[in-house]
Design a protein around this motif. Sequence first.
Motif, PDB file in Angstrom:
ATOM      1  N   PHE A  20       0.857  -1.188   0.000  1.00  0.00           N
ATOM      2  CA  PHE A  20       0.000   0.000   0.000  1.00  0.00           C
ATOM      3  C   PHE A  20       0.894   1.239   0.000  1.00  0.00           C
ATOM      4  O   PHE A  20       1.903   1.275   0.709  1.00  0.00           O
ATOM      5  CB  PHE A  20      -0.880  -0.008   1.254  1.00  0.00           C
TER       6      PHE A  20
ATOM      7  N   CYS B 272       0.573   5.710  -0.157  1.00  0.00           N
ATOM      8  CA  CYS B 272      -0.264   6.907  -0.291  1.00  0.00           C
ATOM      9  C   CYS B 272       0.609   8.150  -0.194  1.00  0.00           C
ATOM     10  O   CYS B 272       1.623   8.159   0.492  1.00  0.00           O
ATOM     11  CB  CYS B 272      -1.372   6.916   0.765  1.00  0.00           C
TER      12      CYS B 272
ATOM     13  N   VAL C 277       3.850   7.313   2.324  1.00  0.00           N
ATOM     14  CA  VAL C 277       3.844   6.242   3.326  1.00  0.00           C
ATOM     15  C   VAL C 277       3.621   4.943   2.547  1.00  0.00           C
ATOM     16  O   VAL C 277       2.667   4.844   1.766  1.00  0.00           O
ATOM     17  CB  VAL C 277       2.719   6.412   4.363  1.00  0.00           C
TER      18      VAL C 277
ATOM     19  N   TRP D  25       3.740   0.578   2.788  1.00  0.00           N
ATOM     20  CA  TRP D  25       4.019  -0.683   3.464  1.00  0.00           C
ATOM     21  C   TRP D  25       3.906  -1.822   2.466  1.00  0.00           C
ATOM     22  O   TRP D  25       3.251  -1.703   1.432  1.00  0.00           O
ATOM     23  CB  TRP D  25       3.196  -0.886   4.721  1.00  0.00           C
TER      24      TRP D  25
ATOM     25  N   VAL E 201      -0.328  11.282   9.891  1.00  0.00           N
ATOM     26  CA  VAL E 201       1.022  10.796  10.217  1.00  0.00           C
ATOM     27  C   VAL E 201       1.609  11.587  11.389  1.00  0.00           C
ATOM     28  O   VAL E 201       2.226  11.014  12.297  1.00  0.00           O
ATOM     29  CB  VAL E 201       1.943  10.875   8.972  1.00  0.00           C
TER      30      VAL E 201
ATOM     31  N   PRO F 171       6.453   2.440   8.663  1.00  0.00           N
ATOM     32  CA  PRO F 171       6.974   1.584   7.584  1.00  0.00           C
ATOM     33  C   PRO F 171       7.609   2.472   6.511  1.00  0.00           C
ATOM     34  O   PRO F 171       7.043   3.494   6.145  1.00  0.00           O
ATOM     35  CB  PRO F 171       5.730   0.907   7.025  1.00  0.00           C
TER      36      PRO F 171
END
Lengths: 336, 336
Positions: B161, B163, B171, B173, B289, B301
Motif C-alpha cells: 500500500f 499513499c 507512506v 508498506w 502521520v 513503515p
Amino acid sequence: MIITEAALGALIARAFERHGMTPHNAAIVAGVVAAAERDGAASHGLLRLDGYIATLNSGWVNGEAVPVVTQPAPAILAVDACNGFAQVALAAAREQAIATARREGLAAICIHDSHHFAALWPDVEPFAERGLIAIAMVNARSRIVIWGGKRKVLGTNPMAFACPRSDGPPVVWDQASSLRAQGEVLKARVEGHAVSEGVGLDAEGVPTTDPAKILDGGSLLPFGAHKGAGIAFMVEVLAAAMTGGRFGFQDDSPKFPGAQTSRAGQFLLLIDPSRGPGGDAPSRIAVLVAMLREAGSDRLPGDERCHRRARAVEDGIAIPDATYAKLCKLAGEEEA
Amino acid sequence: MIITEAALGALIARAFERHGMTPHNAAIVAGVVAAAERDGAASHGLLRLDGYIATLNSGWVNGEAVPVVTQPAPAILAVDACNGFAQVALAAAREQAIATARREGLAAICIHDSHHFAALWPDVEPFAERGLIAIAMVNARSRIVIWGGKRKVLGTNPMAFACPRSDGPPVVWDQASSLRAQGEVLKARVEGHAVSEGVGLDAEGVPTTDPAKILDGGSLLPFGAHKGAGIAFMVEVLAAAMTGGRFGFQDDSPKFPGAQTSRAGQFLLLIDPSRGPGGDAPSRIAVLVAMLREAGSDRLPGDERCHRRARAVEDGIAIPDATYAKLCKLAGEEEA
C-alpha cells in the motif's frame, strides 16, 4: 419467542421510528439489525438496540438524514451521509454504484459524515450476490495503537471482503483491525477476568492483561502486530482522507452523552470481474474454494452464518421473551 | 566496493542480458534489484541474483517477453506478461494506468502470466510519488495453509500500500500474508535452530517449530491467524481469479529445475484522491502521520528505507568485494 426476519425487522423499525428516524431510514437500519440476528451474529443484532436508541436520543446522529449522492469522477461516487447512518447512505448509492461498476469495471463509493454501528458483511454481501467483488472499510473513533505508539489514534477500523462463486453463496469475511473487539474487553471486565497478552496497553502505553486498564484510557492492539497495523492505517486513509470523513481522533461524541457511534467515513470498492481479463471469475473462485476444503479448511468465513440463516428462514428466529417484550415497549406496542 | 545506484543497475542489467533478457527488460528488472540494494532491503537485492539467473537458465521465465496491454473496460487495464517478469508488464502499462486513474478516478491493472521475484513496494511507491493511492497484490506458489486447513494452497501472497502525503515521501508498506518469510525458515534450518510457534505446520498439518519439517512438505501459517488468512484469500482472488493468472496451486515450476519464481498474477488498484470528495488527501494524510508520531510511533513503515536511500544517494552503495566480483563475472566483464 419465534419470529420471522420480516416481522422482526418491522418491529425494530417501528422502535427506531419512535426515536426520531424516518420510516425509510428506520427500515434500512432495522433490516441490518434483523439480518444480524437471523444469521446468529449476536454482537451486531438486538444487543445493539440500546446503543442505537441511546445514540438517537443523544442527538449525535440524525435519524432523518437524507443522503446526497454525487459522482465526481466516472468511477467514483460520493455520498454525504449528512450525519446519518452509513447504511442509509450506502442504500442511496447502491444501484448507481452497481451500474457504474458494470460500465467502468470499477466503482468506489466514498461515504462521509456517517455513523456505522453494524457489522460490515451486510454492506458487501449483496454486491457479491450480484456478481461483483466488493471491499468495504470503515474508520471509527480512536481505539487502537499502532507501529510502536503509546496512545491510540486509529479506530478498530474493520474491513470486509466478498466475492461471488459459481457453486454457492459468496465467500465473505469481515474483520476488525484490532486483535480483539472492544466488546470482548468490556465483557472480561464485567466477568472479572484478564484478557490475553497482546490485546491491549494501559494509559501509559505499557502492555497489560487487565481489561479495566485497557478501557480506562488505554488502547487495543492491532491483529498481527505491524501487519494488522498496516491494514488499520490503510482503512483510516481510505475511509477518512479519501472520503472527506473525520479521522477517528477527530471524533467528538463525548459531547453527546449516550452517543455510542463514531461520526466518520466509509470506503467501498466494487469490481466487476466480468469486465476484466480473467474470464469467469466466479467459477475459478469455486475451484479455489474446493481446493481449500480438500486441504482441510472445513469452515470458511461465513459458512456458519449461512447455515444459521438457512435455519432461520426455515424455522424463524428465536429471541428471548424479555428481549421481545423490551422491543415491543420501545416500539410502543402491546406484545403480540 | 562503493558503487552508485545507476552503475550497479547497469551492471546487473548486463548480467541479465547475458542470460537471455532483452536490454529493455533487463534494465527494468535490474533497476528494481539495484533499488532494493540501495534501500538496504537486502533480501530482495543482490541476494536474489542467483535466483534470477537460475530461473532464466531453466527456461521457466521468458526474459525476452513483450507484454501486451489492453483495456477491456474504461477503468481496467489488462496485461498479458507473456511469461515474463511482472515488473516489465507493469512498466508497459504504467503511464496508461496513471492517465486512466486521473480520468476515471480509479484504475485497476490486471497482470497475468507473470513472474514476480522482487519486493512489492517498488511497484506502488512511484504511483504515490505522482499523487495516487496504490494497492498491489501478488499471488504465488502454494506455501501457506489457512482457515484450519492441513495442507498449503495459497502463496505467501504479499500486499503493498502506498499513499502520498504533502510533507514528505509517500507512506508505503509491503507485507507478506505469511507470519514469516520462507527465507527466514530456510535461514533457521541452515543455522540449526527452531522457529517460533505459529510459524508453520509439518506435512501432516501439525504445528511444529522444526524448520526442516516446515520446509519438507509442510506449510507456513498466515500472520494474524484467520484475519491474515482473509487477506491471503483476497490476494489470491484478485491476483489470480480477477486477472486470469494461475492460482498458486497450479504452479508447475518443479518441471523446470532451477526455477525459483511463480508463474502467477498481480492486481494493482490506483486511486486518484484528487478526483474524490475528500479534498486535499495528501495534506490530511500528513496530519494523520503527525498524529501517529505524536502518539509515539517513532518508526513508520518505509522510514528506515528512506533513511538508507538518502545515505546511498549521498555516499553510494556499499557491496562486498566478492559480490562485486561475482556480478562482474555474470556480466562477462573485468572488474573495474
